[in-house]
Design a protein around this motif. Structure first.
Motif, PDB file in Angstrom:
ATOM      1  N   ARG A 239       0.830  -1.048   0.125  1.00  0.00           N
ATOM      2  CA  ARG A 239      -0.151   0.054  -0.170  1.00  0.00           C
ATOM      3  C   ARG A 239       1.065   1.493   0.257  1.00  0.00           C
ATOM      4  O   ARG A 239       0.662   2.218  -0.840  1.00  0.00           O
ATOM      5  CB  ARG A 239      -0.939  -0.247   1.376  1.00  0.00           C
ATOM      6  CG  ARG A 239      -1.952  -1.560   0.735  1.00  0.00           C
ATOM      7  CD  ARG A 239      -2.820  -0.632  -0.122  1.00  0.00           C
ATOM      8  NE  ARG A 239      -4.209  -1.754  -0.072  1.00  0.00           N
ATOM      9  CZ  ARG A 239      -5.449  -1.529  -0.596  1.00  0.00           C
ATOM     10  NH1 ARG A 239      -4.950  -0.711  -1.688  1.00  0.00           N
ATOM     11  NH2 ARG A 239      -6.048  -3.041  -0.631  1.00  0.00           N
ATOM     12  N   ASP A 240       1.899   1.439   0.560  1.00  0.00           N
ATOM     13  CA  ASP A 240       2.726   2.214   0.223  1.00  0.00           C
ATOM     14  C   ASP A 240       3.279   3.013  -0.543  1.00  0.00           C
ATOM     15  O   ASP A 240       3.451   3.970  -1.159  1.00  0.00           O
ATOM     16  CB  ASP A 240       4.123   2.349   1.981  1.00  0.00           C
ATOM     17  CG  ASP A 240       4.005   2.051   3.029  1.00  0.00           C
ATOM     18  OD1 ASP A 240       2.351   3.401   3.111  1.00  0.00           O
ATOM     19  OD2 ASP A 240       4.874   1.770   3.814  1.00  0.00           O
ATOM     20  N   LEU A 241       4.034   2.074  -1.110  1.00  0.00           N
ATOM     21  CA  LEU A 241       4.327   1.654  -2.341  1.00  0.00           C
ATOM     22  C   LEU A 241       3.097   2.622  -4.041  1.00  0.00           C
ATOM     23  O   LEU A 241       3.519   2.635  -4.583  1.00  0.00           O
ATOM     24  CB  LEU A 241       5.137   0.370  -3.421  1.00  0.00           C
ATOM     25  CG  LEU A 241       5.719  -0.088  -2.626  1.00  0.00           C
ATOM     26  CD1 LEU A 241       6.342  -1.590  -2.559  1.00  0.00           C
ATOM     27  CD2 LEU A 241       6.778   1.259  -2.883  1.00  0.00           C
ATOM     28  N   ALA A 242       2.183   2.236  -3.173  1.00  0.00           N
ATOM     29  CA  ALA A 242       0.826   3.296  -4.526  1.00  0.00           C
ATOM     30  C   ALA A 242       0.864   4.519  -3.734  1.00  0.00           C
ATOM     31  O   ALA A 242       0.613   4.643  -5.100  1.00  0.00           O
ATOM     32  CB  ALA A 242      -0.541   2.596  -3.745  1.00  0.00           C
ATOM     33  N   THR A 243       1.787   5.167  -3.268  1.00  0.00           N
ATOM     34  CA  THR A 243       2.108   6.349  -3.149  1.00  0.00           C
ATOM     35  C   THR A 243       2.081   7.174  -4.218  1.00  0.00           C
ATOM     36  O   THR A 243       3.256   6.642  -5.146  1.00  0.00           O
ATOM     37  CB  THR A 243       2.220   6.973  -1.760  1.00  0.00           C
ATOM     38  OG1 THR A 243       1.693   6.313  -0.711  1.00  0.00           O
ATOM     39  CG2 THR A 243       2.498   8.241  -2.001  1.00  0.00           C
ATOM     40  N   ALA A 244       1.601   8.368  -4.761  1.00  0.00           N
ATOM     41  CA  ALA A 244       1.651   9.075  -6.296  1.00  0.00           C
ATOM     42  C   ALA A 244       3.267   9.538  -5.739  1.00  0.00           C
ATOM     43  O   ALA A 244       3.933   9.682  -4.609  1.00  0.00           O
ATOM     44  CB  ALA A 244       0.751   9.877  -6.321  1.00  0.00           C
ATOM     45  N   GLY A 245       4.319   9.049  -6.600  1.00  0.00           N
ATOM     46  CA  GLY A 245       5.152   9.478  -7.150  1.00  0.00           C
ATOM     47  C   GLY A 245       6.509   8.859  -6.315  1.00  0.00           C
ATOM     48  O   GLY A 245       7.725   8.930  -6.697  1.00  0.00           O
ATOM     49  N   THR A 246       6.177   7.186  -5.875  1.00  0.00           N
ATOM     50  CA  THR A 246       7.067   6.252  -6.117  1.00  0.00           C
ATOM     51  C   THR A 246       7.781   6.192  -6.755  1.00  0.00           C
ATOM     52  O   THR A 246       7.168   5.642  -7.880  1.00  0.00           O
ATOM     53  CB  THR A 246       6.100   5.062  -4.800  1.00  0.00           C
ATOM     54  OG1 THR A 246       5.533   5.731  -3.940  1.00  0.00           O
ATOM     55  CG2 THR A 246       6.958   3.960  -4.281  1.00  0.00           C
ATOM     56  N   THR A 247       8.951   5.799  -6.697  1.00  0.00           N
ATOM     57  CA  THR A 247       9.672   5.222  -7.655  1.00  0.00           C
ATOM     58  C   THR A 247      11.162   4.451  -6.907  1.00  0.00           C
ATOM     59  O   THR A 247      11.358   4.512  -5.732  1.00  0.00           O
ATOM     60  CB  THR A 247      11.090   5.651  -8.617  1.00  0.00           C
ATOM     61  OG1 THR A 247      11.583   7.423  -7.280  1.00  0.00           O
ATOM     62  CG2 THR A 247      10.151   6.824  -9.132  1.00  0.00           C
ATOM     63  N   ILE A 248      11.286   2.962  -7.200  1.00  0.00           N
ATOM     64  CA  ILE A 248      11.869   1.909  -6.653  1.00  0.00           C
ATOM     65  C   ILE A 248      13.153   1.686  -7.594  1.00  0.00           C
ATOM     66  O   ILE A 248      13.658   1.672  -8.588  1.00  0.00           O
ATOM     67  CB  ILE A 248      11.370   0.426  -6.664  1.00  0.00           C
ATOM     68  CG1 ILE A 248      10.684  -0.083  -7.929  1.00  0.00           C
ATOM     69  CG2 ILE A 248       9.950   1.505  -5.269  1.00  0.00           C
ATOM     70  CD1 ILE A 248      10.309  -0.989  -8.005  1.00  0.00           C
ATOM     71  N   ASP A 249      14.157   1.008  -6.479  1.00  0.00           N
ATOM     72  CA  ASP A 249      15.643   0.267  -7.087  1.00  0.00           C
ATOM     73  C   ASP A 249      15.291  -1.183  -6.785  1.00  0.00           C
ATOM     74  O   ASP A 249      14.802  -1.167  -5.821  1.00  0.00           O
ATOM     75  CB  ASP A 249      16.876   0.434  -7.263  1.00  0.00           C
ATOM     76  CG  ASP A 249      17.147   2.366  -7.659  1.00  0.00           C
ATOM     77  OD1 ASP A 249      16.358   2.424  -8.372  1.00  0.00           O
ATOM     78  OD2 ASP A 249      17.992   2.747  -6.545  1.00  0.00           O
ATOM     79  N   LEU A 250      15.081  -1.861  -7.977  1.00  0.00           N
ATOM     80  CA  LEU A 250      15.313  -3.539  -7.761  1.00  0.00           C
ATOM     81  C   LEU A 250      16.095  -4.346  -8.817  1.00  0.00           C
ATOM     82  O   LEU A 250      16.280  -3.903  -9.852  1.00  0.00           O
ATOM     83  CB  LEU A 250      14.010  -3.766  -8.355  1.00  0.00           C
ATOM     84  CG  LEU A 250      13.545  -5.474  -8.420  1.00  0.00           C
ATOM     85  CD1 LEU A 250      13.589  -6.217  -6.745  1.00  0.00           C
ATOM     86  CD2 LEU A 250      11.755  -5.962  -9.038  1.00  0.00           C
ATOM     87  N   ALA A 251      16.435  -4.649  -8.219  1.00  0.00           N
ATOM     88  CA  ALA A 251      17.465  -6.059  -9.302  1.00  0.00           C
ATOM     89  C   ALA A 251      17.717  -7.802  -8.600  1.00  0.00           C
ATOM     90  O   ALA A 251      17.539  -7.487  -7.073  1.00  0.00           O
ATOM     91  CB  ALA A 251      19.224  -5.898  -9.057  1.00  0.00           C
ATOM     92  N   VAL A 252      17.494  -8.574  -9.405  1.00  0.00           N
ATOM     93  CA  VAL A 252      17.449  -9.925  -9.014  1.00  0.00           C
ATOM     94  C   VAL A 252      18.655 -10.823 -10.238  1.00  0.00           C
ATOM     95  O   VAL A 252      18.596  -9.865 -11.617  1.00  0.00           O
ATOM     96  CB  VAL A 252      16.391 -10.504  -9.499  1.00  0.00           C
ATOM     97  CG1 VAL A 252      15.920 -11.255  -9.121  1.00  0.00           C
ATOM     98  CG2 VAL A 252      15.107  -9.724  -8.360  1.00  0.00           C
ATOM     99  N   ASP A 253      19.249 -11.139  -9.372  1.00  0.00           N
ATOM    100  CA  ASP A 253      20.621 -12.012 -10.109  1.00  0.00           C
ATOM    101  C   ASP A 253      19.590 -13.583 -10.473  1.00  0.00           C
ATOM    102  O   ASP A 253      19.875 -13.644  -8.710  1.00  0.00           O
ATOM    103  CB  ASP A 253      21.143 -11.802  -9.403  1.00  0.00           C
ATOM    104  CG  ASP A 253      22.566 -13.024 -10.448  1.00  0.00           C
ATOM    105  OD1 ASP A 253      22.030 -13.364 -11.311  1.00  0.00           O
ATOM    106  OD2 ASP A 253      23.881 -13.031 -10.176  1.00  0.00           O
ATOM    107  N   SER A 254      19.528 -14.212 -11.247  1.00  0.00           N
ATOM    108  CA  SER A 254      18.835 -15.697 -10.952  1.00  0.00           C
ATOM    109  C   SER A 254      19.318 -16.697 -12.268  1.00  0.00           C
ATOM    110  O   SER A 254      18.884 -15.343 -13.127  1.00  0.00           O
ATOM    111  CB  SER A 254      17.285 -15.494 -10.521  1.00  0.00           C
ATOM    112  OG  SER A 254      16.209 -14.354 -12.025  1.00  0.00           O
ATOM    113  N   THR A 255      18.615 -17.730 -11.748  1.00  0.00           N
ATOM    114  CA  THR A 255      18.264 -18.528 -13.192  1.00  0.00           C
ATOM    115  C   THR A 255      17.110 -19.267 -13.274  1.00  0.00           C
ATOM    116  O   THR A 255      16.672 -20.196 -12.331  1.00  0.00           O
ATOM    117  CB  THR A 255      19.818 -19.570 -13.538  1.00  0.00           C
ATOM    118  OG1 THR A 255      20.960 -18.631 -13.406  1.00  0.00           O
ATOM    119  CG2 THR A 255      19.296 -20.314 -14.907  1.00  0.00           C
ATOM    120  N   SER A 256      16.340 -18.975 -14.152  1.00  0.00           N
ATOM    121  CA  SER A 256      14.839 -19.787 -14.659  1.00  0.00           C
ATOM    122  C   SER A 256      14.990 -20.230 -15.835  1.00  0.00           C
ATOM    123  O   SER A 256      14.680 -19.785 -16.596  1.00  0.00           O
ATOM    124  CB  SER A 256      14.064 -18.922 -13.871  1.00  0.00           C
ATOM    125  OG  SER A 256      12.559 -19.699 -14.352  1.00  0.00           O
TER     126      SER A 256
END
Length: 539
Positions: A239-256
């Protein structure tokens, strides 16, 4: 299961007797008297066809020889510390099993099958705006099983119909979606994989799924195929991330991806082929470590027993299996049972499962075939005859004056496919991540308030992560059960053979002296509830 007051009193009452019994126990092949290696010490014997001979030749050092080989395989530079299915370390482990069993004289085959492989190497997640916040994996967020690799930097979050229980389930939910942003959806109604696939098709750079119940969200996409990173978060954070103006960094290193693995199956033909006594142990580790207790211990014990009974002339055919991809959802054993014809399934008289038999803070646990400590799993009746398998192991522990107790058929290990096929099943387990209770420490030794295996599913599950006493006793128990039932399974399924030389114990189940009247919760085995079993259909 909640332990009752009477159970606690019974456990305490056994304490004094337990100390005397444990002090006076003479193991059939104890650590102090172990030969330099079971098969080497007994290689001049042509037949180990009595309980005394077989348990003398099945030694702790013999089992450790195989565990050291598994550790060396994991330690090889090309294997990167793991023996997980789909990796070179697993293939090398299967090669080792086949070599040892063929050399001993068993008929060996390898059953290959495709499976969905997943390995998570690293991840990070943080909010850039409006307030910079770094999130912790495991509590604030969890990468979903089969998530793709990927990195997004300072990307806007776009909520997708998040006040609906069908958030992200329909392509129409993404009408007008801003390509390149991160899709935020709520858990519910449809699988996570469908939500993520719809988001990827709409041009999302990543997906964040927030829970519709309290707590972290451990999820799986079901199979490889989603092309963007996907993580789960708790409700409040979502719900917090739904706040207007929210930006994020996300990194995943995986094998699928889809890879191939295999089961190793070895057979010792008996006088008849339509009453097979089968025993199995999963051979794979988790990607995080070498898996020496989970489940090198069960695998090594089976090799040692097989090598030392290879020349026994039995009424019943004995078949051993080393399963692949257990840690990814019991895939090897399920594939094996599904591949059998109805006639071949009917020929299997019983199944014995050995998954973690040397836990460092162990309890002696026998699958509860008579349902005296646990009810049957919902919708899965435990097959008739499973109670007698439990009593075979109880016979052994009673003769050795060793405390033991029941553990539930929770569906967390490879017996599950056999139970579902109506095949009587049982086996041994020494505990995983659950906490040892005070009455158990009194009966078995070790430390109360600590997990049975503190290194469960971790890099620390190595050659030092074992209790030699438990491993030695359980290897003998496995040898006893396989030999006894290989001669005569009448007590399990009514098929008459002949008595095992040296006799069987067959005490009265109602007059057990060393059975603890307390139950082990949460079941046994290497597979544990987590993101491999949470598919997101729940709402």
């Amino acid at each position: 299961m909640t332990r009752t007051t009477s159970h606690r009193v019974r456990a305490v009452a056994l304490g004094a007797a337990g100390a005397m019994a444990l002090a006076g126990t003479v193991a059939l092949a104890g650590p102090a008297a172990a030969a330099p290696g079971g098969s080497k010490a007994c290689e001049k014997k042509q037949v180990n066809d009595t309980v005394a001979e077989l348990t003398e030749c099945v030694t702790l050092n013999g089992v450790m020889e195989h565990l050291e080989a598994f550790q060396a395989i994991a330690d090889a530079p090309e294997n990167a510390g793991t023996r997980a299915s789909g990796t070179p370390g697993f293939t090398a482990s299967a090669d080792y099993v086949e070599k040892r069993l063929r050399r001993a004289g068993w008929e060996v085959s390898r059953q290959q099958f495709d499976f969905p492989f997943f390995q998570l190497r690293s991840s990070s997640f943080s909010r850039v705006a409006p307030t910079a916040t770094t999130y912790q994996v495991g509590t604030d967020y969890v990468p979903m099983t089969y998530t793709a690799s990927g990195t997004v930097d300072d990307r806007a979050v776009t909520p997708v119909d998040i006040d609906s229980t069908t958030s992200g389930c329909e392509t129409e939910d993404f009408t007008g979606f801003a390509a390149g942003t991160v899709a935020l959806v709520q858990r519910g109604t449809c699988p996570f994989g469908l939500k993520a696939g719809n988001a990827a098709a709409a041009g999302a750079s990543a997906v964040v799924v927030f829970n519709n119940a309290e707590g972290p969200l451990n999820g799986t996409l079901g199979a490889p195929g989603v092309t963007i990173p996907v993580v789960g978060v708790p409700t409040t954070l979502g719900r917090d991330l739904a706040t207007a103006g929210t930006t994020i960094d996300l990194a995943v290193d995986s094998t699928s991806e889809i890879r191939q693995t295999e089961n190793v199956v070895a057979e010792l033909p008996g006088s008849t082929s339509d009453n097979v006594v089968m025993a199995g142990a999963h051979l794979d580790s988790v990607p995080e470590g070498p898996g020496i207790n989970d489940n090198g211990s069960g695998s090594a014990a089976l090799i040692e027993v097989a090598e030392n009974m290879a020349k026994v002339d039995l009424p019943n055919t004995v078949r051993f299996a080393w399963w692949g991809a257990e840690e990814l959802g019991l895939l090897g054993s399920n594939h094996y049972v599904a591949s059998l014809t109805p006639e071949q399934r009917e020929d299997i008289g019983l199944y014995l499962n050995f998954d973690m038999v040397g836990s460092p803070n162990f309890a002696r646990l026998i699958y509860d075939g008579d349902l005296s400590a646990f009810p049957a799993p919902p919708g899965v009746p435990v097959p008739e005859g499973s109670d007698q398998i439990e009593y075979v192991f109880e016979d052994f522990y009673e003769e050795q004056q060793l405390f033991y107790e029941g553990t539930e058929f929770s569906g967390r290990s490879d017996y599950q496919a056999f139970i579902l096929a109506g095949i009587p099943s049982g086996g041994l387990f020494t505990g995983a991540e659950d906490i040892k209770q005070p009455y158990q420490a009194e009966a078995y030794g070790g430390e109360a308030g600590v997990a049975y295996d503190p290194n469960y599913h971790q890099v620390g599950d190595d050659i030092t992560n074992l209790d030699p006493e438990a491993l030695d006793q359980n290897s003998d128990a496995i040898a006893y059960a396989v030999l006894t039932l290989g001669y005569d399974s009448q007590r399990v399924n009514g098929v008459v053979g002949k008595p095992v030389p040296g006799g069987t114990f067959e005490g009265d189940p109602a007059a057990r002296e060393y059975r603890l009247s307390a139950a082990q919760p949460n079941g046994g085995g290497g597979l544990h509830a987590g993101h491999d079993h949470e598919h997101g259909e729940q709402v």
